[in-house]
Write an enzyme that holds these catalytic residues in place. Structure first.
Site, PDB file in Angstrom:
ATOM      1  N   ASP A 271      27.620  -5.684 -26.121  1.00  0.00           N
ATOM      2  CA  ASP A 271      26.577  -5.685 -27.139  1.00  0.00           C
ATOM      3  C   ASP A 271      27.092  -4.819 -28.293  1.00  0.00           C
ATOM      4  O   ASP A 271      28.094  -4.109 -28.160  1.00  0.00           O
ATOM      5  CB  ASP A 271      25.243  -5.148 -26.589  1.00  0.00           C
ATOM      6  CG  ASP A 271      24.073  -5.538 -27.502  1.00  0.00           C
ATOM      7  OD1 ASP A 271      24.318  -5.990 -28.644  1.00  0.00           O
ATOM      8  OD2 ASP A 271      22.908  -5.373 -27.088  1.00  0.00           O
TER       9      ASP A 271
HETATM   10  C1  BGC Z   1      21.363  -6.603 -30.055  1.00  0.00           C
HETATM   11  C2  BGC Z   1      21.903  -7.968 -29.623  1.00  0.00           C
HETATM   12  C3  BGC Z   1      22.415  -8.701 -30.830  1.00  0.00           C
HETATM   13  C4  BGC Z   1      23.455  -7.852 -31.531  1.00  0.00           C
HETATM   14  C5  BGC Z   1      24.040  -8.510 -32.765  1.00  0.00           C
HETATM   15  C6  BGC Z   1      22.374  -5.845 -30.879  1.00  0.00           C
HETATM   16  O1  BGC Z   1      21.826  -4.683 -31.397  1.00  0.00           O
HETATM   17  O2  BGC Z   1      21.002  -5.863 -28.922  1.00  0.00           O
HETATM   18  O3  BGC Z   1      20.898  -8.704 -28.981  1.00  0.00           O
HETATM   19  O4  BGC Z   1      22.936  -9.937 -30.448  1.00  0.00           O
HETATM   20  O5  BGC Z   1      22.862  -6.618 -31.929  1.00  0.00           O
HETATM   21  O6  BGC Z   1      23.137  -8.558 -33.784  1.00  0.00           O
END
Ligand code: BGC
Length: 757
Positions: A271
């Site tokens: 993530d």
């Molecule tokens: C979120 C993800 C997301 C990623 C990219 C993260 O902060 O938890 O779900 O896909 O950011 O935007």
């Protein structure tokens, strides 16, 4: 002489190796890996975003799709293109406008994940995500960072709207249907957030402490189903720790379980945020660091040099990345149009969202009489909440509100309330925007409910036949909801408005309808006796007003069923005592600020084990406001005599459903199983299969057949590490919701079955 010759040959070989420049094809991945320098390999493993420039290596990072969340980087020398990753999950999340470009790049806001799960209709979910996948493709994106599929452990998790259900089977099946739709378009997904990321509070550091049984039966089970039934291109590891270890650094989670047991063979990416232990992540089986940082590259290079990362590990991740890249539309030179058919998708959104709504109560007022004159209350009636906030927010061109939806369906809406609300919204929007300072990323904040004087209500009552009041809630990434008025609970303004509407309309024999435009569960037990009907619409996407109107007017007969329990009170929920519902109490520990770990902030004990949602309520006979699987219809269904037949490795269960009412409609049959006593401790019943009828005309019948394997009846024995299916008589329950068992049958497992890991 000989020596000289040898040196010359060696030198030639070395220099040709140094300049070996095979161009990536589907069938020469090994050759390309051989030709890659260490830096080039690391370029692939450490992703990029337009915000991050990495010096010293070919960055290969250009802003191909403005607003996309990240990229994998290019190695142009070897014909390896950059690929683009974008959020997700309720549609493509990119910037709607671009500098120096008059064209717009809006994407369709589809119903949120919970609404999709509410349909209990995998075919429909796939149809919806085919359209979504087409937008991914046509906007030049290779992977949609979706679906979000963490289990609804507690009603207050701020991202529940993105996720499907409290039940792993419903969650896993919906996820598989979602992934199959997206990937049918030749683009990929990243199922997320793997795993046990069930709260937003301190999500980067919180340690989810979960028993292995609960992990395997609940929190990993849905991912397992999705992997086995849809072959996602990528998986996103979560931010949090699991039993003391960051998930992105857990070899057990990413390799032993995900790859070796579940059979996943794609990429795991982090993530969006690096942890210190890049080397550990790579060794654990996390192939891609997103969005990538200079230090991560340095760590990997150092790790390769000091032997803490083997060449084999490095090459394995690089191979997975290249196998992914050759599948992407960007590698294959797809000429995307930047012009998906948003109109066609909007009409699909309208019908899909209507199927994702749940009729919770109906004392005869719905469907509305077509001549009824409607008094329309509630800010959300005019400022509908299409989806949640954070990275799950979609930049859509418009949101159809309920007033327009009702009028579009030929209904008459009394005009003075809309006028008041329009003024209030215009004014409050400016003051709220000024005070909250929230950017587009977070989406629009929900405006506070407007106070409406009782005499206004009484006056409008005189010229109208029915009042409709929409209650709105929103939440999203970065924080959890609160067990407080205006969030889990109605606030005073909402309660007063509801009470005054009911007083005014009931006095004259007229009815009141509540529409719940919410992203997560709220308290209903204290007020549900007041209105005559309640329609739960979740966050239904950009055509929401039209979809709601279609259900209210009876153009669509509701067939959604709850994917989550509505408890009587917050603390009835088994996880509530271990959830950061009030993180004032946790002050100091937030973001690791305290030396002493703070409960529910630095760590969260999943003390309820497998007793999540209905598994707890039904086993302990705890009264709920609306049970899991619940949902009314404008017609009625009768279940015939059920049949359970042993087949190789399990059984089939079938039942004939007849529409015994006067309106065409669909019914969901839920198959729960009660295990015999004597084996491991088990919930009173667990969902093992479900099926939905097609539209049945009045009087029409259809036989639904569901298959369950003996393996699916197993529970995980932590002591022995064995999946055990106990021998004995199983009760097979054919149900309209978890508490509404319509008929039962028996199934016998003659000999206990063990699956050793
Ligand atoms: C979120 C993800 C997301 C990623 C990219 C993260 O902060 O938890 O779900 O896909 O950011 O935007």
């Amino acid at each position: 002489m000989k020596k000289l010759q040898l040196t010359a040959i060696l030198l030639t070989a070395l220099s040709s190796a140094a300049i070996a420049q095979p161009q990536l094809r589907k069938d020469n991945i090994d050759e390309v890996i051989k030709a890659m320098t260490l830096e080039e390999k690391v370029t692939l493993i450490v992703g990029g975003s337009r915000a991050i420039s990495i010096s010293g290596v070919p960055s290969g990072t250009t802003d191909l799709v403005p607003g996309a969340a990240g990229v994998t980087r290019a190695v142009p020398r070897l014909g390896i293109p950059q690929t683009v990753l974008s959020d997700g999950p309720a549609g493509v999340r990119i910037s709607p406008t671009r500098e120096g470009d008059s064209k717009t790049y809006y994407a369709t806001a589809f119903p949120v994940g919970t609404a999709l799960a509410t349909t209990w209709n995998p075919e429909l979910v796939t149809e919806v995500t085919k359209a979504m996948g087409n937008e991914v493709l046509e906007y030049g994106i290779d992977v949609l960072l979706a679906p979000g599929m963490n289990i609804h452990r507690n009603p207050l998790c701020g991202r529940n709207f993105e996720y499907f259900s409290e039940d792993p089977l419903l969650s896993g099946k919906t996820a598989a249907a979602y992934v199959n739709g997206i990937q049918s378009q030749g683009v990929g997904v990243s199922i997320k957030h793997y795993a046990a990321n069930n709260q937003e509070t301190n999500r980067n550091e919180n340690d989810s402490r979960v028993s292995e049984r609960a992990l395997r039966e609940i929190y990993l089970r849905n991912f397992e189903i999705a992997v086995r039934e849809s072959d996602p291109w990528t998986v996103m590891s979560s931010y949090n720790k699991l039993n003391g270890e960051y998930t992105q650094q857990s070899h057990w989670l990413l390799t032993d379980v995900l790859r070796d047991e579940f059979g996943f063979n794609g990429i795991v990416m982090t993530d969006w945020g690096a942890k210190q232990g890049t080397v550990k992540s790579l060794n654990a089986g996390n192939d891609l660091m997103e969005p990538g940082k200079q230090e991560e590259m340095e760590r990997i290079i150092a790790g390769e040099k000091d032997g803490s990362i083997s060449e084999e590990t490095l090459n394995t991740s690089v191979r997975r990345l290249l196998e992914y890249i050759v599948k992407t539309p960007r590698f294959n030179g797809y000429k995307f149009s930047n012009a998906p058919d948003l109109k066609a998708h909007a009409s699909l959104v309208r019908s899909a969202a209507a199927e994702g709504m749940v009729l919770l109560k109906n004392d005869g007022v719905l469907p509305l009489d077509k001549d009824a004159k409607i008094a329309l209350y509630g800010v959300a009636s005019y400022d509908l909440i299409a989806g949640g906030t954070g990275s799950g927010n979609v930049n859509k061109a418009y949101i159809r509100n309920l007033k327009d939806g009702l009028e579009g369906d030929g209904m008459s809406v009394e005009p003075s309330a809309p006028d008041w609300y329009a003024k209030y919204i215009a004014y409050t929007e400016t003051t709220e925007a000024n005070s909250s300072g929230r950017s587009v990323f977070w989406g629009k904040p929900v405006l506070p409910e407007m106070e409406v004087p009782a005499n206004f209500i009484n006056k409008i009552q005189e010229t109208t036949d029915v009042a409709v009041f929409t209650i709105g809630r929103n939440a999203g990434e970065g924080s959890d909801r609160k067990n407080a008025a205006g969030d889990f609970l109605l606030n005073d303004t909402e309660r007063t408005l509801l009470q005054n509407l009911c007083d005014a309309y009931h006095k004259h024999g007229k009815k009141v309808v509540v529409v719940m435009n919410i992203g997560g569960v709220i308290e209903t037990a204290s007020w549900k006796h007041l209105p005559d009907a309640i329609l739960l619409v979740w966050q239904p996407g950009q055509e929401g007003g039209a979809s709601i109107a279609d259900v209210l007017t009876g153009r669509v007969n509701p067939s959604g069923k709850l994917p989550v329990t509505f408890p009587m009170a917050f603390f009835d929920n088994p996880s509530s005592k271990n959830f950061p519902y009030d993180y004032k109490a946790a002050k100091g520990g937030f973001f690791g600020g305290s030396k002493t770990p703070v409960k529910d902030v630095d760590y969260t004990d999943y003390e309820e084990g497998i007793y999540v949602g209905y598994r707890y309520f039904s086993t302990n006979n705890v009264e709920v406001s609306y049970p899991f699987g619940y949902g009314l219809s404008y017609t009625s269904f009768e279940y015939g005599k059920p049949a359970v037949k042993a087949v190789a490795g399990g059984f089939t269960a079938s039942v004939t459903v007849t529409n015994t009412g006067k309106t065409a409609g669909k019914e969901v049959v839920q198959l729960y199983v009660s295990a015999p006593a004597g084996g491991l401790d088990k919930p009173a019943r667990e969902l093992k299969a479900y099926a939905k009828t097609p539209v049945l005309q009045p009087g029409e019948s259809c036989t639904l057949v569901m298959k369950v394997t003996d393996g699916e009846l197993a529970s995980f024995n932590e002591a022995t590490h064995v999946w055990e299916t106990a021998a004995g008589a199983y009760k097979i329950l054919f149900a309209a919701d978890v508490n509404d068992i319509r008929c039962t049958a028996d199934y016998k497992v003659k000999k206990a079955i063990s699956r050793v890991l």
